[in-house]
Design a protein around this motif. Structure first.
Motif, PDB file in Angstrom:
ATOM      1  N   GLY A 181      59.076 136.601 132.223  1.00 55.40           N
ATOM      2  CA  GLY A 181      60.228 136.117 132.978  1.00 55.40           C
ATOM      3  C   GLY A 181      61.393 137.088 132.942  1.00 55.40           C
ATOM      4  N   ALA A 182      61.548 137.823 131.855  1.00 55.09           N
ATOM      5  CA  ALA A 182      62.754 138.632 131.722  1.00 55.09           C
ATOM      6  C   ALA A 182      62.513 140.048 131.191  1.00 55.09           C
ATOM      7  CB  ALA A 182      63.758 137.908 130.829  1.00 55.09           C
ATOM      8  N   ILE A 183      61.950 140.160 130.003  1.00 55.06           N
ATOM      9  CA  ILE A 183      61.972 141.459 129.307  1.00 55.06           C
ATOM     10  C   ILE A 183      61.225 142.553 130.066  1.00 55.06           C
ATOM     11  CG2 ILE A 183      61.546 142.627 127.107  1.00 55.06           C
ATOM     12  CD1 ILE A 183      63.451 140.071 127.100  1.00 55.06           C
ATOM     13  N   ARG A 184      60.095 142.195 130.642  1.00 55.78           N
ATOM     14  CA  ARG A 184      59.350 143.206 131.391  1.00 55.78           C
ATOM     15  C   ARG A 184      60.207 143.743 132.532  1.00 55.78           C
ATOM     16  NH1 ARG A 184      53.699 142.329 134.494  1.00 55.78           N
ATOM     17  NH2 ARG A 184      55.049 140.910 135.631  1.00 55.78           N
ATOM     18  N   ASN A 185      60.971 142.853 133.131  1.00 60.05           N
ATOM     19  CA  ASN A 185      61.861 143.236 134.215  1.00 60.05           C
ATOM     20  C   ASN A 185      63.030 144.102 133.722  1.00 60.05           C
ATOM     21  OD1 ASN A 185      62.261 143.133 136.944  1.00 60.05           O
ATOM     22  ND2 ASN A 185      63.371 141.188 136.926  1.00 60.05           N
ATOM     23  N   TRP A 186      63.517 143.822 132.519  1.00 58.52           N
ATOM     24  CA  TRP A 186      64.570 144.686 131.947  1.00 58.52           C
ATOM     25  C   TRP A 186      64.044 146.111 131.884  1.00 58.52           C
ATOM     26  CZ3 TRP A 186      66.732 142.515 126.639  1.00 58.52           C
ATOM     27  CH2 TRP A 186      67.174 141.197 126.801  1.00 58.52           C
ATOM     28  N   VAL A 187      62.820 146.223 131.375  1.00 56.66           N
ATOM     29  CA  VAL A 187      62.271 147.566 131.132  1.00 56.66           C
ATOM     30  C   VAL A 187      62.028 148.282 132.463  1.00 56.66           C
ATOM     31  CG1 VAL A 187      60.311 148.809 130.124  1.00 56.66           C
ATOM     32  CG2 VAL A 187      61.322 146.875 128.907  1.00 56.66           C
ATOM     33  N   VAL A 188      61.510 147.558 133.453  1.00 56.91           N
ATOM     34  CA  VAL A 188      61.295 148.180 134.765  1.00 56.91           C
ATOM     35  C   VAL A 188      62.639 148.643 135.347  1.00 56.91           C
ATOM     36  CG1 VAL A 188      60.593 147.705 137.151  1.00 56.91           C
ATOM     37  CG2 VAL A 188      59.181 146.897 135.267  1.00 56.91           C
ATOM     38  N   MET A 189      63.643 147.776 135.284  1.00 54.58           N
ATOM     39  CA  MET A 189      64.950 148.136 135.849  1.00 54.58           C
ATOM     40  C   MET A 189      65.559 149.321 135.092  1.00 54.58           C
ATOM     41  SD  MET A 189      66.473 144.368 136.818  1.00 54.58           S
ATOM     42  CE  MET A 189      67.664 144.782 138.071  1.00 54.58           C
ATOM     43  N   GLN A 190      65.394 149.315 133.782  1.00 50.20           N
ATOM     44  CA  GLN A 190      65.888 150.421 132.954  1.00 50.20           C
ATOM     45  C   GLN A 190      65.200 151.735 133.341  1.00 50.20           C
ATOM     46  OE1 GLN A 190      65.472 150.441 128.318  1.00 50.20           O
ATOM     47  NE2 GLN A 190      63.772 151.582 129.184  1.00 50.20           N
ATOM     48  N   ASN A 191      63.905 151.673 133.572  1.00 44.08           N
ATOM     49  CA  ASN A 191      63.175 152.907 133.862  1.00 44.08           C
ATOM     50  C   ASN A 191      63.359 153.384 135.292  1.00 44.08           C
ATOM     51  OD1 ASN A 191      62.341 152.939 131.241  1.00 44.08           O
ATOM     52  ND2 ASN A 191      60.329 152.039 131.647  1.00 44.08           N
ATOM     53  N   GLU A 192      63.760 152.470 136.164  1.00 40.53           N
ATOM     54  CA  GLU A 192      63.933 152.862 137.575  1.00 40.53           C
ATOM     55  C   GLU A 192      65.387 153.082 137.966  1.00 40.53           C
ATOM     56  OE1 GLU A 192      61.818 149.869 139.771  1.00 40.53           O
ATOM     57  OE2 GLU A 192      59.861 150.741 139.236  1.00 40.53           O
ATOM     58  N   MET A 193      66.268 153.117 136.981  1.00 45.57           N
ATOM     59  CA  MET A 193      67.693 153.321 137.272  1.00 45.57           C
ATOM     60  C   MET A 193      67.946 154.614 138.029  1.00 45.57           C
ATOM     61  SD  MET A 193      70.118 152.464 134.047  1.00 45.57           S
ATOM     62  CE  MET A 193      69.232 153.564 132.973  1.00 45.57           C
ATOM     63  N   LYS A 194      68.882 154.541 138.980  1.00 47.73           N
ATOM     64  CA  LYS A 194      69.321 155.757 139.689  1.00 47.73           C
ATOM     65  C   LYS A 194      70.564 156.317 138.994  1.00 47.73           C
ATOM     66  CE  LYS A 194      67.028 154.934 143.873  1.00 47.73           C
ATOM     67  NZ  LYS A 194      66.751 153.472 143.811  1.00 47.73           N
ATOM     68  N   ASP A 195      70.926 157.546 139.344  1.00 53.03           N
ATOM     69  CA  ASP A 195      72.149 158.149 138.787  1.00 53.03           C
ATOM     70  C   ASP A 195      73.336 157.236 139.017  1.00 53.03           C
ATOM     71  OD1 ASP A 195      71.101 160.371 137.750  1.00 53.03           O
ATOM     72  OD2 ASP A 195      71.736 161.744 139.356  1.00 53.03           O
ATOM     73  N   GLY A 196      74.130 157.022 137.992  1.00 49.42           N
ATOM     74  CA  GLY A 196      75.315 156.166 138.149  1.00 49.42           C
ATOM     75  C   GLY A 196      75.046 154.717 137.779  1.00 49.42           C
ATOM     76  N   ASP A 197      73.775 154.297 137.730  1.00 51.65           N
ATOM     77  CA  ASP A 197      73.450 152.947 137.279  1.00 51.65           C
ATOM     78  C   ASP A 197      73.462 152.918 135.747  1.00 51.65           C
ATOM     79  OD1 ASP A 197      72.995 152.453 139.919  1.00 51.65           O
ATOM     80  OD2 ASP A 197      70.813 152.251 139.766  1.00 51.65           O
ATOM     81  N   SER A 198      73.573 151.720 135.196  1.00 56.15           N
ATOM     82  CA  SER A 198      73.486 151.610 133.738  1.00 56.15           C
ATOM     83  C   SER A 198      72.972 150.240 133.319  1.00 56.15           C
ATOM     84  CB  SER A 198      74.852 151.876 133.104  1.00 56.15           C
ATOM     85  OG  SER A 198      75.820 151.073 133.733  1.00 56.15           O
ATOM     86  N   CYS A 199      72.405 150.200 132.109  1.00 57.60           N
ATOM     87  CA  CYS A 199      71.831 148.955 131.578  1.00 57.60           C
ATOM     88  C   CYS A 199      72.486 148.588 130.255  1.00 57.60           C
ATOM     89  CB  CYS A 199      70.345 149.155 131.276  1.00 57.60           C
ATOM     90  SG  CYS A 199      69.314 149.187 132.722  1.00 57.60           S
ATOM     91  N   VAL A 200      72.716 147.299 130.064  1.00 59.55           N
ATOM     92  CA  VAL A 200      73.274 146.773 128.823  1.00 59.55           C
ATOM     93  C   VAL A 200      72.392 145.602 128.390  1.00 59.55           C
ATOM     94  CG1 VAL A 200      75.281 145.616 127.804  1.00 59.55           C
ATOM     95  CG2 VAL A 200      75.632 147.412 129.535  1.00 59.55           C
ATOM     96  N   PHE A 201      71.699 145.741 127.252  1.00 61.08           N
ATOM     97  CA  PHE A 201      70.817 144.675 126.775  1.00 61.08           C
ATOM     98  C   PHE A 201      71.230 144.288 125.350  1.00 61.08           C
ATOM     99  CE2 PHE A 201      67.618 147.036 129.581  1.00 61.08           C
ATOM    100  CZ  PHE A 201      67.836 146.205 130.660  1.00 61.08           C
ATOM    101  N   PHE A 202      71.243 142.992 125.062  1.00 59.93           N
ATOM    102  CA  PHE A 202      71.716 142.597 123.731  1.00 59.93           C
ATOM    103  C   PHE A 202      70.982 141.379 123.179  1.00 59.93           C
ATOM    104  CE2 PHE A 202      73.978 138.889 125.151  1.00 59.93           C
ATOM    105  CZ  PHE A 202      74.226 139.177 126.482  1.00 59.93           C
ATOM    106  N   LEU A 203      71.111 141.234 121.853  1.00 62.22           N
ATOM    107  CA  LEU A 203      70.580 140.074 121.145  1.00 62.22           C
ATOM    108  C   LEU A 203      71.696 139.040 121.105  1.00 62.22           C
ATOM    109  CD1 LEU A 203      69.176 142.158 118.172  1.00 62.22           C
ATOM    110  CD2 LEU A 203      67.881 141.271 120.119  1.00 62.22           C
TER     111      LEU A 203
END
Ligand code: TYM
Length: 337
Positions: free
Chosen positions: A21-43
Motif C-alpha cells: 500500500g505504501a512503502i513500495r511506492n515510497w521506494v519507486v518515487m524515491q528512485n524515479e525522482m527528477k532533478d529538484g524533487d525531494s523525498c522525506v520519509f519518517f518513523l
C-alpha cells in the motif's frame, strides 16, 4: 517540483499491506525522482504513543522499523529519513494547527472512532488530535505528494482543509496543499482471515498478516490457511464481487507480479484456490525473501541505524524550522532570532 512526504508508525512489524500500500511506492518515487524533487520519509513515533506502548518495546520497534525500511529500499542518500520525535518542529507545528483545526472536523475521522472503540472517554487526547499531528508532518515540508494506503485518505483531506484555513486566516500563501497518492492495486490489503477487515499490525492473530520478517515456511503456511471460498477463480473482475477473500488474494498476486488483475484472472480462470495458493506463496516468498535477508544485516548494526536517523533528523530540522518560523510569525507570535 515534487516534495514527496510520508510516514509509518513503528509499532510491530512491517506487513504486506504496508509494503504494497505504501512503502513500495515510497521506494519507486524515491528512485524515479527528477532533478529538484525531494523525498522525506519518517518513523511516526509520536503517532505511536497515542495508544499505550511499553517503552522498551517501542524503543526496539523504532530501530526495527528503521532497519526494515532501509532493507525495503529507502535510501538515506536520496531521501531525508528520520524519526519524528527527533525533530521538535513536528510537535510545535501540531500545536499551532490544533488551534486552526475545528472540533467538528476531527469528529468526522473514522479512524479515531475505530481505534477508540467503545471506550471513547478513555482514549488519549493524543489519539483524538492525531490527524492534526499528521497534517503538521506533511505541511512542515510543504509536501506536494503523499504516498499512502487508502485508509489514510481522510487524514490527508483534513490536512488540506487545515492548510487551506491557515492560508485564509493568516492571509499568507504559506502552505502547499498536499495531494494523496494512492495506488490502484493493493491500496487496501485485507486480513488473510477476514476479507472485510484490513491487514493490520494490531490484529491479534498473526495468521491474518504476512510480516516482512516471516520465514518462507511461515509465508506458505499463512497462505495455505488463508480464508477463501470453494468457487473456482472467475474469468473477470465482476466474478469477484461479494468474494472479498478471493479478491484480496488475487489482488496481492496482481500487485506483486505487476500485472493487471484482469490478466491474472485470465491466467488462473477455472482453477480452485488449492491450485492458486502455491503460486501465490511462491510469488510472496520471491518478493519478500530478499528484503528479509537484507534486514538481518541491518539489525546487526544498531549503531549504524542510530547514525542514519540522527543525520536524517538534522537535515529534516533545517527544512521544518523554516516553515515553523513562518507559521509562528504569520500568527503574530514573537520569535527570537
Ligand atoms: P500506518 O503506520 O498505519 O501505515 C503505514 C502505511 O501503510 C498503509 N497501510 C496499508 N495499505 C494497504 N493495505 C493495508 N492493509 C494497509 N495498512 C496500512 C497506510 O495507509 C500507510 O500509508 N498515520 C499514518 C502514519 C503517518 C503518516 C504521516 C502518513 C503519520 N504521519 C504523514 C503519511 C503522511 C499511519 O498510522 O500509517
Amino acid at each position: 517540483n515534487k516534495r514527496i512526504v510520508s510516514g509509518i508508525q513503528p509499532t510491530g512489524n512491517l506487513h504486506l499491506g504496508n509494503y504494497l500500500g505504501a512503502i513500495r511506492n515510497w521506494v519507486v518515487m524515491q528512485n524515479e525522482m527528477k532533478d529538484g524533487d525531494s523525498c522525506v520519509f519518517f518513523l511516526a513515533d509520536l503517532h505511536a504513543i497515542t495508544m499505550p506502548q511499553a517503552p522498551d518495546e517501542l524503543a526496539e520497534n523504532i530501530r526495527n522499523m528503521a532497519a526494515t525500511l532501509l532493507a525495503s529500499g529507502v535510501n538515506p542518500e536520496r531521501a531525508v529519513f528520520f524519526a519524528q520525535s527527533d525533530v521538535a518542529a513536528h510537535s510545535e507545528m501540531a500545536w499551532l494547527l490544533n488551534c486552526v483545526a475545528r472540533i467538528g472536523w476531527l469528529n468526522r475521522m473514522t479512524q479515531f472512532k475505530e481505534k477508540s472503540g467503545k471506550n471513547r472517554e478513555g482514549a488519549s487526547v493524543g489519539l483524538y488530535t492525531y490527524p492534526v499531528l499528521q497534517a503538521a508532518d506533511v505541511m512542515l515540508y510543504q509536501a506536494t505528494h503523499v504516498p499512502v494506503g487508502e485508509d489514510q485518505k481522510q487524514h490527508l483531506e483534513l490536512a488540506r482543509d487545515i492548510a487551506t484555513k491557515f492560508n485564509n486566516d493568516y492571509d499568507d500563501k504559506i502552505f502547499t496543499l498536499p495531494e494523496p497518492i494512492i495506488q490502484k492495486t493493493a491500496a487496501r490489503v485485507m486480513s488473510l482471515r477476514n476479507g472485510s477487515s484490513k491487514m493490520s499490525k494490531s490484529d491479534p492473530s498473526d495468521l491474518s498478516r504476512i510480516n516482512l520478517t516471516d520465514s518462507n515456511d511461515d509465508i506458505a503456511q499463512k497462505i495455505r490457511k488463508a480464508k477463501t471460498d470453494p468457487d473456482p477463480i472467475p474469468e473477470n473482475e465482476e466474478g469477484l464481487a461479494d468474494r472479498p477473500e478471493a479478491k484480496n488474494l488475487l489482488g496481492i498476486y496482481s500487485a506483486l507480479k505487476g500485472e493487471a488483475l484482469g490478466d491474472v484472472l485470465q491466467q488462473f480462470a477455472g482453477q480452485g484456490f488449492g491450485q492458486f495458493k502455491p503460486a501465490l506463496a511462491d510469488l510472496v516468498v520471491e518478493s519478500i525473501a530478499p528484503i528479509r535477508d537484507k534486514l538481518s544485516s541491518f539489525k546487526n548494526d544498531p549503531a549504524e541505524i542510530d547514525r542514519i536517523l540522527s543525520q536524517g533528523a538534522e537535515k529534516a530540522a533545517v527544512i521544518a524550522e523554516k516553515t515553523l518560523d513562518k507559521a509562528y510569525r504569520s500568527m503574530g507570535l514573537r520569535r527570537r532570532s
